[in-house]
Scaffold this active site. Sequence first.
Site: not given
Ligand code: BGC
Length: 854
Positions: A280
């Site tokens: 993530d």
């Molecule tokens: C989220 C993800 C997301 C990523 C990119 C993160 O903060 O937890 O689900 O895909 O950001 O935007």
Amino acid sequence: MDVTRRSMLKWSGAGVAAAGVVAVTPAGLAAADPAAALPAGPLTTPPPPSAQAQAAVKKARQLVSKMTLDEKIAYCHGIPATKGFTGHIPANDRLGIPALRLADGPSGVGNGSTGVTQWPDSKALAATWNPATATDYGKAYGAEQAAKGHNIALAPCINILRLPHWGRSFETYTEDPFLNGQLAAATIRGIQTNHVISTVKHFAANNQEILRNSIDVVVSARALQEIYYPGFRAAVQQGQVGAVMTSYNKVNGTWAHENRINVQDALRDAWGFDGMVMSDWGGTHSTVQTAKAGSDTEMPGGTYLGDALKAAVQNGSVSEAQLDTMVTQVLTAMIRVGLFDHPLPDPATVVDTVVSTPAHLTLARRIGVEGSVLLKNNGVLPLARPRSIAVIGNAADAGAQTHGGGSGSVNPNGTVVTPLAGIRARAGSIPVTYAQGTLGIAALPTVPAAAFGSGLKATYYTSTDLTGDPLGTETIAALNVTATPAAVAAQTDGWSARYTGTFNAAEAGGYRFSLSVGGVTTLSIDGKKVLTALPGREAVQNGLVTLTAGSHTLEVTYVSAAPAGGRAPRTSLVLGSQAGYDKLHQAAADAARAAEVAVVVLADLTSEGMDRSTLALPADQNELVAAVAKANPNTVVVLNTSGAVLMPWLGSVKGVIANWYAGQEQGNALAAMLFGDEEPGGRLPETFPASDQQGPAKTTVEFPGDGVQVYYDEGLAIGYRWYQHSGEKPLFPFGFGLSYTTFRLGNLRLSRTGGGLRAQATVTNTGRRAGSEVVQLYVAAPDAAQEPAQQLKAFGKVTLKPGQSTTVTLDVPRDELAVWLSPSTGWTVVPGNYSVGVGTSSADLPLRGRITVS
Ligand code: BGC
């Protein structure tokens, strides 16, 4: 910490892999060895890779063999992305490898993209209980990602809804692992038909937002295997997903991206995953440990898997063979999903292109209808030709809540059809009046300095409980504090403050106060607590009070406490107010009284980065419904919420539809259901509790945790499994939903097939209009399996004309009967008598049978 005060259920399961935590072993089973490698068993043997998958691996290896070290390192991390997408790995032109462009999110193309469809959220999709619809959605959504030049979609999000309070509840599907897996695989298959890699996220046990970047989830191996893993396993084995995103949290002491037990042992070795594992955003914490855990790529930058990885390979702490494996996995996903053969436009060239289509809007409307759940209907719906309709609620119009916040938010192309607009368009000549009823759920106007007279006295403390000698005092004009006060600026580990003064009520009557806070805040007026607002929860929290006109004493306390090892959170203390909120209720009640039917639209607002503090509807919406229902007995409530909410007014309204966050076609979908052009076809993918006191995880250590760890003491008993165990009666059970027609189920026939079982039942539409029913099969394993009472193992959705009957066949493969008793047994089918219940919700299983499985 004191583990004895925590309630361990008999099926909490063995193998809690955290130091100092008691591993609870079900009676009669061997003690757990949390670190043990997972043994082979029915569900842990990966299916042999297809010829196509083998060819992809071969081609990927060939490419890697031609790469320089720098070229390989480039696949292990992202570089800055531009508008419209959020992750980027550049092309390798020398070897003809396309660039990777990664974009959110589960309910439409995110990251500020324009020209895209704002779809109903994942909860609505889940409520369809229809994998075919999930595939249709995946195809259409994936096509929009492709048309925007994004070849990796950061979707679906399939974390189990451990608690309805999760701020990302709207982004995910369900509390049930089987339903989760079926929907995940179906969505992924749809997305990947576009030669866009689907990324299933967030692996694993990412079930809350509070301290999501640091919390250590202490969960038994059994609960991981049976509750939190199965959706991901189905994504891999049934969906052939190309990518997996690990979560922010730690699992049993180890960050998810460097968690070898999750990634290498489970995902790769046990389930046979050959694709890309990315972190993530900002969720990578190490170089060597991450590389050795089976993960491939750091997103969005290269702090650990850029130069640091190169150095680690050069100094031998990560072998080049390991690096080759990492890069091979990324390329395998690209080749297997067809990225090489289906080049996409450069996103920069299509940034303004409209990729939403009329067909997609039609599908969005269909999902909105098929995923709406009719929770109550005392004969009011569908509306016959009413003489007049009063539409009520800020959420029906200016405050329409069609999607959630955070990375899952989506800009709609064109118009958002609000509930009011949809109803008006469909009503034709039927008069529709509108009353706002409430200012809604956004922050109220900040209380002006004039209301505080000569200002407020602020007293600051170095303690985090307003004790000890004050650090200093000052007079401030208003409660609009968005920077840390100078007096406590040095207190990085926490501080507290008390604000006292008077509040001048300009008129007598109902006052609503709103607080937006970064610390634990209380608001008291005339010595009476009006509101306690918590940080990390709803962005705006509200309290109601009735005041006489004139001066009242006011006290606000604020506690800013740093999490263990962290810094005090960002300071925020903004007090808003509204005089005479009850007058808006009165006006709404008058509008309702003057109409034949009242439709009240209510909403909440949830987002990544927050969890709900309560399942109560925010602001003054419950009071609004009560006032309207008193004025008009024909009141229908529409819920545009992330999930379960409490309904203190349920007994006084005639109809309730859970319409979730239904995207830009929300109003049209709603109108079609209200007027009976379509029937709400959904069934609940989550239990609706009757009160905030119901459900598992009622101690702080269980949710949101002690600041460092959160204990999943309930083991397997989440969602309806908890309710069966506790005997608590929820407001609406998992699987529940009414139809505009009625169905009869009968003639259950059970047989054994291929080591598993088959159930057949006859379903008849006994009503006067066509409609759909979801036939659900739950299995209770023999006692020796130490499982919750009954669990969903198969379902089928049927659409029948009036009077029509059909036979529904529900197959439960042997693997679905397996349980993960302990590390030493692994997945195993416990022989014995299985009881089978077939019906239309987890709490309504009229057809019962037993079958022996050996
Ligand atoms: C989220 C993800 C997301 C990523 C990119 C993160 O903060 O937890 O689900 O895909 O950001 O935007």
